[in-house]
Design a protein around this motif. Structure first.
Motif, PDB file in Angstrom:
ATOM      1  N   HIS A  64     -68.287 -77.990   2.722  1.00 13.37           N
ATOM      2  CA  HIS A  64     -68.550 -76.680   2.128  1.00 13.37           C
ATOM      3  C   HIS A  64     -69.414 -76.767   0.866  1.00 13.37           C
ATOM      4  CE1 HIS A  64     -65.011 -75.903   4.683  1.00 13.37           C
ATOM      5  NE2 HIS A  64     -65.567 -74.709   4.853  1.00 13.37           N
ATOM      6  N   THR A  65     -70.164 -77.851   0.757  1.00 16.60           N
ATOM      7  CA  THR A  65     -71.113 -77.991  -0.346  1.00 16.60           C
ATOM      8  C   THR A  65     -72.526 -78.046   0.243  1.00 16.60           C
ATOM      9  OG1 THR A  65     -69.501 -79.206  -1.668  1.00 16.60           O
ATOM     10  CG2 THR A  65     -71.810 -79.399  -2.328  1.00 16.60           C
ATOM     11  N   LYS A  66     -73.436 -77.284  -0.345  1.00 19.24           N
ATOM     12  CA  LYS A  66     -74.811 -77.265   0.152  1.00 19.24           C
ATOM     13  C   LYS A  66     -75.482 -78.618  -0.061  1.00 19.24           C
ATOM     14  CE  LYS A  66     -75.367 -72.318  -0.721  1.00 19.24           C
ATOM     15  NZ  LYS A  66     -76.107 -71.272  -1.453  1.00 19.24           N
ATOM     16  N   ASP A  67     -76.480 -78.889   0.765  1.00 21.18           N
ATOM     17  CA  ASP A  67     -77.231 -80.137   0.624  1.00 21.18           C
ATOM     18  C   ASP A  67     -77.791 -80.243  -0.784  1.00 21.18           C
ATOM     19  OD1 ASP A  67     -76.622 -80.548   3.201  1.00 21.18           O
ATOM     20  OD2 ASP A  67     -78.646 -80.291   4.004  1.00 21.18           O
ATOM     21  N   GLY A  68     -77.634 -81.427  -1.378  1.00 20.01           N
ATOM     22  CA  GLY A  68     -78.113 -81.661  -2.731  1.00 20.01           C
ATOM     23  C   GLY A  68     -77.127 -81.260  -3.805  1.00 20.01           C
ATOM     24  N   GLY A  69     -75.948 -80.770  -3.415  1.00 15.36           N
ATOM     25  CA  GLY A  69     -74.946 -80.345  -4.389  1.00 15.36           C
ATOM     26  C   GLY A  69     -74.141 -81.529  -4.921  1.00 15.36           C
ATOM     27  N   SER A  70     -73.087 -81.212  -5.648  1.00 15.58           N
ATOM     28  CA  SER A  70     -72.276 -82.264  -6.253  1.00 15.58           C
ATOM     29  C   SER A  70     -70.798 -81.942  -6.116  1.00 15.58           C
ATOM     30  CB  SER A  70     -72.631 -82.440  -7.731  1.00 15.58           C
ATOM     31  OG  SER A  70     -72.337 -81.250  -8.453  1.00 15.58           O
ATOM     32  N   ILE A  71     -69.992 -83.017  -6.115  1.00 12.76           N
ATOM     33  CA  ILE A  71     -68.532 -82.924  -6.046  1.00 12.76           C
ATOM     34  C   ILE A  71     -67.972 -83.772  -7.176  1.00 12.76           C
ATOM     35  CG2 ILE A  71     -66.488 -83.429  -4.657  1.00 12.76           C
ATOM     36  CD1 ILE A  71     -68.268 -83.127  -2.171  1.00 12.76           C
ATOM     37  N   VAL A  72     -66.915 -83.261  -7.823  1.00 12.06           N
ATOM     38  CA  VAL A  72     -66.282 -83.989  -8.910  1.00 12.06           C
ATOM     39  C   VAL A  72     -64.791 -84.139  -8.607  1.00 12.06           C
ATOM     40  CG1 VAL A  72     -65.732 -84.030 -11.376  1.00 12.06           C
ATOM     41  CG2 VAL A  72     -67.943 -83.155 -10.598  1.00 12.06           C
ATOM     42  N   VAL A  73     -64.303 -85.383  -8.744  1.00 15.61           N
ATOM     43  CA  VAL A  73     -62.867 -85.635  -8.643  1.00 15.61           C
ATOM     44  C   VAL A  73     -62.345 -85.808 -10.068  1.00 15.61           C
ATOM     45  CG1 VAL A  73     -61.058 -87.115  -7.723  1.00 15.61           C
ATOM     46  CG2 VAL A  73     -63.175 -86.769  -6.415  1.00 15.61           C
ATOM     47  N   GLN A  74     -61.458 -84.919 -10.469  1.00 16.14           N
ATOM     48  CA  GLN A  74     -60.999 -84.880 -11.865  1.00 16.14           C
ATOM     49  C   GLN A  74     -59.483 -85.067 -11.918  1.00 16.14           C
ATOM     50  OE1 GLN A  74     -60.893 -81.035 -14.062  1.00 16.14           O
ATOM     51  NE2 GLN A  74     -62.338 -82.017 -15.472  1.00 16.14           N
ATOM     52  N   THR A  75     -59.035 -85.781 -12.953  1.00 15.55           N
ATOM     53  CA  THR A  75     -57.595 -85.921 -13.173  1.00 15.55           C
ATOM     54  C   THR A  75     -57.264 -85.510 -14.600  1.00 15.55           C
ATOM     55  OG1 THR A  75     -57.719 -88.224 -13.922  1.00 15.55           O
ATOM     56  CG2 THR A  75     -57.443 -87.852 -11.545  1.00 15.55           C
ATOM     57  N   SER A  76     -56.026 -85.084 -14.796  1.00 15.96           N
ATOM     58  CA  SER A  76     -55.525 -84.774 -16.137  1.00 15.96           C
ATOM     59  C   SER A  76     -54.039 -85.071 -16.144  1.00 15.96           C
ATOM     60  CB  SER A  76     -55.804 -83.323 -16.509  1.00 15.96           C
ATOM     61  OG  SER A  76     -55.316 -82.449 -15.510  1.00 15.96           O
ATOM     62  N   GLN A  77     -53.526 -85.513 -17.297  1.00 15.91           N
ATOM     63  CA  GLN A  77     -52.135 -85.937 -17.395  1.00 15.91           C
ATOM     64  C   GLN A  77     -51.422 -85.199 -18.517  1.00 15.91           C
ATOM     65  OE1 GLN A  77     -51.664 -90.185 -17.626  1.00 15.91           O
ATOM     66  NE2 GLN A  77     -53.205 -90.588 -16.053  1.00 15.91           N
ATOM     67  N   GLY A  78     -50.125 -85.060 -18.359  1.00 15.35           N
ATOM     68  CA  GLY A  78     -49.308 -84.451 -19.391  1.00 15.35           C
ATOM     69  C   GLY A  78     -47.935 -84.091 -18.867  1.00 15.35           C
ATOM     70  N   ASN A  79     -46.933 -84.194 -19.750  1.00 13.68           N
ATOM     71  CA  ASN A  79     -45.553 -83.831 -19.383  1.00 13.68           C
ATOM     72  C   ASN A  79     -45.037 -84.630 -18.190  1.00 13.68           C
ATOM     73  OD1 ASN A  79     -45.577 -81.849 -21.423  1.00 13.68           O
ATOM     74  ND2 ASN A  79     -46.498 -80.372 -20.007  1.00 13.68           N
ATOM     75  N   GLY A  80     -45.475 -85.889 -18.103  1.00 15.68           N
ATOM     76  CA  GLY A  80     -44.990 -86.741 -17.023  1.00 15.68           C
ATOM     77  C   GLY A  80     -45.585 -86.430 -15.673  1.00 15.68           C
ATOM     78  N   LYS A  81     -46.692 -85.678 -15.637  1.00 18.28           N
ATOM     79  CA  LYS A  81     -47.330 -85.309 -14.376  1.00 18.28           C
ATOM     80  C   LYS A  81     -48.811 -85.619 -14.431  1.00 18.28           C
ATOM     81  CE  LYS A  81     -44.053 -81.576 -13.447  1.00 18.28           C
ATOM     82  NZ  LYS A  81     -43.879 -80.129 -13.204  1.00 18.28           N
ATOM     83  N   CYS A  82     -49.392 -85.848 -13.280  1.00 16.58           N
ATOM     84  CA  CYS A  82     -50.831 -86.066 -13.153  1.00 16.58           C
ATOM     85  C   CYS A  82     -51.383 -85.061 -12.154  1.00 16.58           C
ATOM     86  CB  CYS A  82     -51.132 -87.488 -12.694  1.00 16.58           C
ATOM     87  SG  CYS A  82     -52.908 -87.843 -12.599  1.00 16.58           S
ATOM     88  N   ARG A  83     -52.396 -84.346 -12.561  1.00 16.74           N
ATOM     89  CA  ARG A  83     -53.016 -83.321 -11.715  1.00 16.74           C
ATOM     90  C   ARG A  83     -54.344 -83.858 -11.200  1.00 16.74           C
ATOM     91  NH1 ARG A  83     -53.474 -77.151 -12.003  1.00 16.74           N
ATOM     92  NH2 ARG A  83     -55.579 -76.673 -11.321  1.00 16.74           N
ATOM     93  N   VAL A  84     -54.529 -83.812  -9.890  1.00 23.15           N
ATOM     94  CA  VAL A  84     -55.767 -84.257  -9.243  1.00 23.15           C
ATOM     95  C   VAL A  84     -56.484 -83.026  -8.725  1.00 23.15           C
ATOM     96  CG1 VAL A  84     -56.779 -85.662  -7.420  1.00 23.15           C
ATOM     97  CG2 VAL A  84     -54.718 -86.443  -8.606  1.00 23.15           C
ATOM     98  N   ALA A  85     -57.777 -82.892  -9.077  1.00 22.79           N
ATOM     99  CA  ALA A  85     -58.559 -81.739  -8.649  1.00 22.79           C
ATOM    100  C   ALA A  85     -59.857 -82.211  -8.024  1.00 22.79           C
ATOM    101  CB  ALA A  85     -58.845 -80.818  -9.825  1.00 22.79           C
ATOM    102  N   VAL A  86     -60.203 -81.649  -6.862  1.00 20.35           N
ATOM    103  CA  VAL A  86     -61.486 -81.916  -6.201  1.00 20.35           C
ATOM    104  C   VAL A  86     -62.323 -80.657  -6.326  1.00 20.35           C
ATOM    105  CG1 VAL A  86     -62.621 -82.511  -4.038  1.00 20.35           C
ATOM    106  CG2 VAL A  86     -60.427 -83.564  -4.616  1.00 20.35           C
ATOM    107  N   LYS A  87     -63.432 -80.756  -7.083  1.00 18.57           N
ATOM    108  CA  LYS A  87     -64.266 -79.592  -7.381  1.00 18.57           C
ATOM    109  C   LYS A  87     -65.590 -79.710  -6.637  1.00 18.57           C
ATOM    110  CE  LYS A  87     -62.442 -79.172 -12.105  1.00 18.57           C
ATOM    111  NZ  LYS A  87     -62.810 -79.036 -13.536  1.00 18.57           N
TER     112      LYS A  87
END
Length: 473
Positions: free
Chosen positions: A376-399
């Motif tokens: 679902h990303t157009k040709d030439g686009g970009s994807i970012v895999v991002q993480t963030s931590q806090g309160n004993g949890k880790c959040r994984v996001a694919v943008k």
């Protein structure tokens, strides 16, 4: 069911009729008699002292008064127990002309209370025929013409019993009418109540036969109406799933047919044309391997989803470093992204986050999210895999870049066969990837979702870490 409902309504009606009879026979009729006896005693109480101390012959108004309060007969008996006079409403009655008067006295003479008369002792008694009170008597000592005497006040309930008998006859008629009316109303109401249930049942039968356009069309606001609307919603959901199923079958058929055709064609070229040209032969064989891999991934998706839905998901949990899993899957998916000139970057908050998971299943989650982003990303686009931590949890996001997913589709995209066709234009895959992601994350008890912010679609999930961090998510 209509017969059972009719019987229930009739049981209520018959219970009501029986309750009316119990109240009438055992409560009201008994109360009428008791109230009449109490009334006589209350009216007699003011003159009790006069009866004991005064001579009845000296007070011309006392005898009429006594005979009136009885609403029956007053009998005057001498000291030897012989009947002297009988009065009714203050008038002396002829003993010889009215045999019923003698009958009343004869009953007293033959009863146990006659000893009270002879001994000039006060008594009261109720005379009954069966359960019905016939008369009420009070015996009192008195003086008449200067001699000892005895008076008996005999109150007859004949008129009251006639009224009660009339009431009973009326109650019989009323009970019959009430039963008949209840039977008719119960039949009408039971049919009215059961009719929409039959309609809903027939609709469900039609849905079971495959007629997914069947609807109950019941416009009620009660629980039956809610059930009808639920069945209607079910039909719409089945239509949507059926449409998606047909689409995914068509897509999978197309997706499988294309690599099969390529594999067959290039295999023939290797055999007939390029088998001596090493460079061309290698290119053809690489393409064959690539298409075979794509087929294998689609078949794996279908098999994985079938196993998950059948309840065969067994998690083999252990402690793993989440960042190692992320790096491995990003590296794997970069090969597919490069074909569409899509770049995959990372924005990791740390280099270590120990999580207790099934590593193979979490790898599959990350891989499916990345493939979904690539599709679902157009040709030439970009994807970012991002993480963030806090309160004993880790959040994984694919943008990934693209138009925002409509809000109405954000819940539906996690369903089986579902695709969001709002961007990209590619339809690679089976449409089961996000459903597999949802099932695995639910099995791990992890929160997940999709957000749209600043031209980015963000698919995320959240893990519990073995070590806490002071950073905010």
């Amino acid at each position: 069911m209509s017969v059972r409902l009719w019987l229930i309504m009739m049981s209520v009606a018959l219970f009501t009729v029986g309750l009316m009879w119990i109240v009438q026979v055992f409560v009201l009729e008994s109360n009428y008699a008791d109230m009449a006896a109490v009334e006589i005693q209350n009216e007699l109480e003011p003159v009790m002292e006069e009866l004991i101390t005064e001579d009845l012959a000296d007070n011309s108004e006392l005898i009429p008064y006594l005979s009136k309060i009885t609403n029956g007969k007053m009998m005057l008996v001498d000291k030897d127990g012989n009947l002297i006079e009988i009065y009714s409403y203050g008038h002396s009655l002829n003993l010889e002309d009215d045999a019923s008067n003698i009958t009343v006295w004869k009953d007293i003479e033959s009863s146990d209370v006659y000893d009270n008369v002879l001994e000039r002792q006060t008594y009261s008694r109720q005379i009954r025929e069966g359960s019905r009170l016939v008369s009420y008597e009070i015996g009192l000592p008195a003086f008449y013409n200067g001699e000892e005497a005895y008076i008996i006040l005999h109150h007859s309930f004949t008129e009251l019993n006639q009224v009660l008998s009339l009431n009973r006859r009326q109650l019989v008629v009323f009970s019959i009418l009430l039963t008949l009316i209840s039977a008719v109303m119960a039949a009408v109401l039971s049919r009215k109540f059961i009719k929409p249930i039959h309609i809903i049942k027939n609709t469900i039968d039609e849905l079971a036969k495959g007629n997914l356009s069947a609807t109950p069309n019941i416009a009620l606001e009660d629980e039956i109406g809610q059930l009808a609307r639920a069945v209607e919603d079910l039909g719409q959901a089945l239509q949507r799933v059926d449409g998606l199923r047909k689409e995914v079958i068509a897509n999978v058929s197309h997706e499988l047919r294309s690599p099969l055709a390529l594999i067959g064609g290039y295999a023939e070229m290797v055999r007939d044309i390029h088998w001596q040209n090493q460079e061309k032969r290698n290119e053809d064989l690489n393409l064959i391997m690539k298409e075979a891999q794509r087929m294998s991934e689609m078949v794996s998706d279908i098999l994985d989803y079938a196993q998950l839905q059948a309840g065969y998901l067994q998690l083999r949990k252990d402690w793993y470093n989440l960042y190692e899993i992320l790096e491995s899957e990003v590296l794997l998916c970069e090969q597919s992204a490069v074909q569409h000139q899509i770049s995959i970057g990372d924005d990791f908050a740390d280099t270590e986050a120990m999580i207790y998971v099934d590593a193979l299943k979490i790898s599959q989650v990350i891989r499916n999210l990345l493939y979904n982003a690539i599709n679902h990303t157009k040709d030439g686009g970009s994807i970012v895999v991002q993480t963030s931590q806090g309160n004993g949890k880790c959040r994984v996001a694919v943008k990934n870049e693209g138009n925002p997913i409509p809000e109405a589709e954000r819940e539906l995209i996690w369903e089986r066969y579902q695709r969001s066709q709002h961007q990209g234009g590619r339809k690679e895959g089976t449409g089961l990837g996000l459903s597999i992601v949802s099932t695995i994350l639910k099995a791990h008890g992890m929160a997940y979702g999709v957000d749209c912010q600043k031209g980015m679609n963000i698919f995320w999930f959240q893990c519990e870490m073995g070590k806490s961090s002071d950073k905010d998510i």
